[in-house]
Write a protein that holds these residues in place. Structure first.
Motif, short mmCIF file in Angstrom:
data_model
loop_
_atom_site.label_atom_id
_atom_site.label_comp_id
_atom_site.label_asym_id
_atom_site.label_seq_id
_atom_site.Cartn_x
_atom_site.Cartn_y
_atom_site.Cartn_z
N SER A 232 0.81 -1.22 0.00
CA SER A 232 0.00 0.00 0.00
C SER A 232 0.84 1.27 0.00
CB SER A 232 -0.96 0.00 1.19
OG SER A 232 -0.23 -0.08 2.41
N ILE A 233 1.93 1.28 0.77
CA ILE A 233 2.75 2.50 0.84
C ILE A 233 3.39 2.80 -0.50
CG2 ILE A 233 4.78 1.22 1.65
CD1 ILE A 233 3.73 4.82 2.62
N PHE A 234 3.79 1.74 -1.23
CA PHE A 234 4.38 1.95 -2.56
C PHE A 234 3.31 2.41 -3.54
CE2 PHE A 234 6.84 -1.50 -0.50
CZ PHE A 234 8.03 -0.82 -0.34
N PHE A 235 2.10 1.83 -3.45
CA PHE A 235 1.00 2.26 -4.31
C PHE A 235 0.70 3.74 -4.10
CE2 PHE A 235 -0.98 -2.23 -4.34
CZ PHE A 235 -0.13 -2.60 -5.36
N PHE B 87 8.24 -2.25 -9.80
CA PHE B 87 7.76 -3.24 -10.76
C PHE B 87 6.87 -4.27 -10.08
CE2 PHE B 87 8.20 -7.44 -12.65
CZ PHE B 87 7.90 -7.22 -13.99
N SER B 88 7.33 -4.80 -8.94
CA SER B 88 6.59 -5.83 -8.23
C SER B 88 5.26 -5.29 -7.69
CB SER B 88 7.43 -6.39 -7.07
OG SER B 88 8.66 -6.89 -7.54
N ALA B 89 5.31 -4.09 -7.12
CA ALA B 89 4.09 -3.49 -6.58
C ALA B 89 3.08 -3.20 -7.68
CB ALA B 89 4.43 -2.21 -5.81
N THR B 90 3.57 -2.71 -8.80
CA THR B 90 2.67 -2.40 -9.92
C THR B 90 2.06 -3.67 -10.49
OG1 THR B 90 4.07 -0.50 -10.47
CG2 THR B 90 2.50 -1.22 -12.13
#
Length: 366
Positions: A193-196, A332-335
């Protein structure tokens, strides 16, 4: 379950359904584009790399421009990209859809690409505009905006009571698939969530002028006004573009790449964007007279306000480049995981809201 939690859950679910397909397209296309430089270097080494001959100097930018115009005379030059790396070719973008790769020592045209058929540029178009132009860009912007309450409501729904923190942080690998899907959607959604949130906020700064202005207001920075000077009368000089480039490299010798944007009309000037090889997105912008190559105006990093610096590094925040290779891998992973969250969330919503029809039993005896 409390009434408030049911309302928040419905807002979270319906918002996800409304923007879900946009999130999937934007997320997957962003993943394709994220490592395009590395992939290009493997697929097209003959276009990107050149051997440096001994006792040979680079051709002037004016000569390269002349070669590009002769080779592709249907349209004019839009942009030339010069790298500080002596082993890199020169990229020449023509107005329209063609990109030329030129050897800066021999003047050989190494190849030509149709940008509309380039898979990475197609991915960029999908990521930013859904391939629909300005209308698609508006849709992407508002879908990104909708992701912020989606993230916040997801965190609110996830937040555990004191006795269930350990379970809330686990990612189960065994059990009924419906339960595993629910736990992964909820718990892994928390981890990312924080990366999003950073990705969405930086995307909003690219999409909305009002959001960018809010950043300037919050930081107490004066809003930047780009000054586009007009050309002045002067005697035309031979080699004027190279003269401007030499000035740029002399004033800022540490830049890694310079993009030369050609005037679109007679009342426009040359715009040079000199980029540094750092994670802060720093760059120098210089404007040169198209007739004699003299500097008319400059917008320099040293003069940037706090908001200007945030804006400059915004793309690197969005793409994870601010954190180097580990940051890009995380982004990349979060997306990529965002696409999974849409699919898993849709499954959860339908499981809860679409009731199965009761079975009909035949009352007559067989």
């Amino acid at each position: 379950m409390s009434k408030l939690k049911r309302i928040i859950r419905e807002i979270h679910g319906i918002t996800g359904l409304l923007v879900g397909i946009v999130i999937i397209i934007v997320a997957l296309s962003g993943c394709v584009y994220s490592f395009q430089r590395e992939i290009r270097s493997v697929l097209y080494p003959h276009l990107l790399k050149v051997s440096v001959p001994k006792n040979t100097t680079r051709l002037s930018v004016d000569s390269i421009a002349s070669i590009a115009s002769s080779h592709h005379s249907k349209t004019r030059i839009r942009e030339i990209v010069i790298s500080h790396d002596p082993e890199k070719s020169v990229r020449v973008y023509m107005v329209g859809q063609h990109l030329l790769y030129i050897n800066p020592y021999s003047g050989e045209v190494l190849g030509i690409k149709n940008t509309k058929k380039d898979p990475f540029l197609m991915a960029w178009s999908l990521h930013t505009q859904l391939g629909l132009g300005n209308v698609g860009g508006t849709i992407v912007g508002w879908a990104t905006f909708a992701c912020v309450p989606l993230i916040l409501t997801g965190l609110w729904l996830w937040w555990p009571v004191r006795s269930t923190w350990r379970k809330a942080l686990q990612l189960p690998l065994e059990g009924r698939w419906k339960l595993v899907n629910f736990q992964w959607h909820k718990n892994a959604g928390f981890y990312t969530s924080i990366f999003f949130l950073f990705i969405c906020m930086s995307g909003m700064m690219m999409s909305f002028k009002w959001f960018e202005n809010s950043v300037y207001w919050l930081t107490g920075s004066p809003t930047t006004q780009r000054v586009m000077p007009k050309p002045v009368e002067a005697v035309r000089q031979v080699g004027k573009i190279q003269k401007s480039l030499d000035y740029t490299l002399g004033k800022f010798p540490e830049v890694k790449e310079v993009s030369l944007f050609f005037p679109r009309s007679e009342d426009r000037v040359f715009m040079f964007i000199a980029k540094y090889e750092n994670r802060l997105g720093q760059r120098e912008i210089l404007y040169f007279n198209p007739k004699d190559g003299e500097l008319l105006h400059g917008s320099y990093t040293a003069d940037n306000s706090t908001a200007d610096k945030l804006k400059a590094m915004n793309y690197n925040i969005h793409s994870g480049q601010i954190g180097g290779l580990p940051g890009r891998i995380i982004a990349f992973s979060a997306t990529l995981f965002a696409a999974y969250l849409v699919v898993s969330g849709t499954i959860i919503w339908f499981q809860r809201n679409v009731r199965r029809k009761p079975k009909k039993y035949n009352s007559t005896k067989s």
